[in-house]
Design an enzyme around this catalytic site. Structure first.
Site, PDB file in Angstrom:
ATOM      1  N   GLU A  34       0.411  -1.513 -24.415  1.00 36.34           N
ATOM      2  CA  GLU A  34      -0.230  -1.497 -23.592  1.00 36.34           C
ATOM      3  C   GLU A  34      -1.503  -0.706 -23.840  1.00 36.34           C
ATOM      4  OE1 GLU A  34       1.642  -0.011 -19.907  1.00 36.34           O
ATOM      5  OE2 GLU A  34      -0.017  -0.927 -18.541  1.00 36.34           O
TER       6      GLU A  34
ATOM      7  N   GLN B 195       4.518  -7.304 -15.363  1.00 38.20           N
ATOM      8  CA  GLN B 195       5.499  -6.341 -16.034  1.00 38.20           C
ATOM      9  C   GLN B 195       6.466  -5.932 -14.942  1.00 38.20           C
ATOM     10  OE1 GLN B 195       3.255  -3.056 -17.217  1.00 38.20           O
ATOM     11  NE2 GLN B 195       4.649  -2.551 -18.801  1.00 38.20           N
ATOM     12  N   GLY B 196       7.669  -5.858 -14.900  1.00 35.29           N
ATOM     13  CA  GLY B 196       8.606  -5.343 -13.948  1.00 35.29           C
ATOM     14  C   GLY B 196       9.219  -4.283 -14.489  1.00 35.29           C
ATOM     15  N   TYR B 197       8.468  -2.960 -14.551  1.00 37.32           N
ATOM     16  CA  TYR B 197       8.931  -1.782 -14.822  1.00 37.32           C
ATOM     17  C   TYR B 197       9.373  -0.875 -13.757  1.00 37.32           C
ATOM     18  CZ  TYR B 197       8.156  -2.500 -19.891  1.00 37.32           C
ATOM     19  OH  TYR B 197       8.109  -2.719 -21.252  1.00 37.32           O
ATOM     20  N   SER B 198       8.167  -0.494 -12.945  1.00 36.08           N
ATOM     21  CA  SER B 198       8.302   0.680 -11.897  1.00 36.08           C
ATOM     22  C   SER B 198       9.284   0.093 -10.820  1.00 36.08           C
ATOM     23  CB  SER B 198       6.843   0.860 -11.389  1.00 36.08           C
ATOM     24  OG  SER B 198       6.053   1.252 -12.498  1.00 36.08           O
TER      25      SER B 198
ATOM     26  N   SER C 139       1.619  -5.816 -10.901  1.00 38.19           N
ATOM     27  CA  SER C 139       0.212  -6.595 -10.839  1.00 38.19           C
ATOM     28  C   SER C 139       0.646  -8.267 -11.320  1.00 38.19           C
ATOM     29  CB  SER C 139      -0.534  -5.734 -11.742  1.00 38.19           C
ATOM     30  OG  SER C 139      -0.709  -4.464 -11.574  1.00 38.19           O
TER      31      SER C 139
ATOM     32  N   GLU D 197      -0.865  13.058 -16.347  1.00 33.61           N
ATOM     33  CA  GLU D 197       0.056  13.975 -16.728  1.00 33.61           C
ATOM     34  C   GLU D 197       0.952  13.516 -17.845  1.00 33.61           C
ATOM     35  OE1 GLU D 197      -0.741  13.162 -13.495  1.00 33.61           O
ATOM     36  OE2 GLU D 197      -2.226  14.623 -13.297  1.00 33.61           O
TER      37      GLU D 197
END
Ligand SMILES: Cc1cc2nc3c(=O)[nH]c(=O)nc-3n(C[C@H](O)[C@H](O)[C@H](O)COP(=O)(O)OP(=O)(O)OC[C@H]3O[C@@H](n4cnc5c(N)ncnc54)[C@H](O)[C@@H]3O)c2cc1C
Length: 398
Positions: free
Chosen positions: A249, A131-134, A166, A382
């Site tokens: 997710e 998963q290429g998000y961050s 990951s 949070e």
């Protein structure tokens, strides 16, 4: 929710139970169990084989449509499967990001061609996904991401960097969020691409974590060309598509991690039974008993909260913001299990793998350190609280 199983569901449960009994072999599962809730690099190959075995037996992708490799069953069967896996102490599958996120998102938004092409190979674990998000400057505030994809004929040219990715070091495909319209408001100029990780210009650099494992990575894109047919859910619609992935997710976390929490708790009870303090078993200590009982109660609550989310899905609704509650319950429960393991081990908790005196070859020290990441990965605690506050309780924006 009605928990009474229909005759068909009962026979499904018997089928799963029988299969797991014959296939979860004690010798190698003992090794896999050392792997905690997240697959460790040294067991990737075993988990790949395990997933293929489960797939061939028809136990991966139960709710996915038959035409895309699944079994078109309901979330009730999915719940039964997870319950049985917990009882059998079965290991997780390797391709967790594909099964829990990429697959359901492609089935929801994909073209017919995409739905035929990708899901079956996710289920069989022939193709692993990440998963290429961050990005280095975009985590919680994901919409500020700056990896760019610029149109060039029928292709998009991608430049930028992702981080904490990951499984990228073993992945064949990535769910990539990239900015395709720099002038649009930040949520509106993002597109969701299905990116081939073997494309020229993709560089993966492993990052070592607190545990010593390198389970996630930095990923660099240097003029990577992606064909426009690899867009999922339409140009500049990536925010909506990406959020669907995140809902899945959290839902998958609720499902799968409920099982992992139960397995971890059973291990903790075993640890308590086998540990003596001041000449008496730890399980005789009233305070320890209270703590163990509370964890058992919370694990059951987690299970039934998951069941409530399933009721919604059975009615044909999509997973909603309440999935964030499941994520938080996992984090809290799992970190408390790990803290208690350290307390039970007492001064032995200082000894890690490699020491002749380490309890259970240092397994709990590893899982304790790994559990610190639970409140960050998949969206921080949070942020989950903000989602619950705003979208479940209707509080004003933070
Ligand atoms: C083990 C692990 C695996 C991961 N795997 C992946 C992966 O496969 N793919 C991927 O794309 N990402 C992955 N991540 C990244 C993860 O999603 C991000 O780390 C997470 O979303 C937080 O982003 P950040 O690290 O940039 O922290 P920040 O967003 O910089 O947050 C820093 C702190 O500020 C707090 N904070 C930020 N904004 C707010 C706010 N509005 N209100 C209150 N508090 C706030 C946060 O809660 C946190 O405590 C992984 C992370 C970990 C730890």
């Amino acid at each position: 929710m009605d928990f009474t199983l229909t005759p068909e569901q009962q026979s499904f449960r018997d089928e799963v139970r029988g299969w797991l009994k014959n296939n979860v072999s004690e010798s190698w599962v003992a090794r896999l169990r050392q792997s905690s809730d997240v697959p460790r690099p040294e067991v990737y190959d075993l988990l790949r084989d395990w997933q293929r075995q489960m797939y061939e037996a028809g136990f991966v992708g139960l709710t996915w449509p038959k035409e895309y490799g699944g079994r078109s069953l309901t979330f009730m069967e999915e719940m039964i499967l997870h319950e049985e896996m917990a009882l059998a102490k079965a290991p997780p599958v390797l391709n967790i990001l594909a099964i829990g996120m990429a697959g359901p998102t492609i089935i929801a938004y994909g073209t017919e061609e995409q739905k035929k092409r990708y899901p079956p190979k996710m289920l069989s674990c022939e193709e692993v996904w990440c998963q290429g998000y961050s990005e280095p400057n975009s985590g919680s505030d994901l919409a500020s991401l700056s990896t760019r994809a610029v149109k060039d004929g029928e292709h998009y040219v991608v430049n930028g960097q992702k981080v904490w990715t990951s499984l990228a070091h073993v992945a064949d495909w990535m769910m990539l969020l990239a900015r395709t319209d720099a002038d649009a408001p930040k949520h509106k100029g993002i597109t969701y691409f299905l990116l081939d990780m073997h494309s020229p210009g993709v560089t993966v650099k492993p990052l070592r974590q607190l545990t010593g494992d390198a389970e996630f990575n930095e990923v660099y894109f240097d003029n990577v060309r992606v064909h426009e047919s690899q867009i999922l859910g339409g140009l500049n619609n990536g925010w909506a598509v990406g959020m669907t992935t995140l809902m899945y997710e959290r839902l998958a976390l609720g499902f799968g991690l409920q099982v992992r929490l139960r397995i971890a708790l059973d291990g903790l009870v075993e640890l308590a039974r086998n540990t003596t303090k001041n000449g008496a078993p730890v399980t005789k200590d009233p305070v320890m008993r209270q703590k163990l009982a509370q964890l058992w109660i919370d694990t059951e609550v987690f299970k039934y909260t998951g069941a409530r989310a399933i009721t919604k899905l059975l009615k044909g609704e999509l997973p909603g913001p309440e999935a964030s509650a499941g994520k938080m319950m996992w984090v809290d429960g799992h970190q408390r299990v790990q803290d208690l393991a350290m307390e039970i081990e007492g001064s032995y908790s200082q000894l890690t793998k490699g020491s002749a005196w380490a309890v259970a070859e240092g397994l709990w020290q590893h899982t304790f350190l790994r559990s610190r990441a639970n409140s960050i990965e998949g969206g921080t605690t949070e942020i989950q609280k903000n989602i619950i506050g705003e979208r479940v309780l209707g509080l004003p924006k933070g």
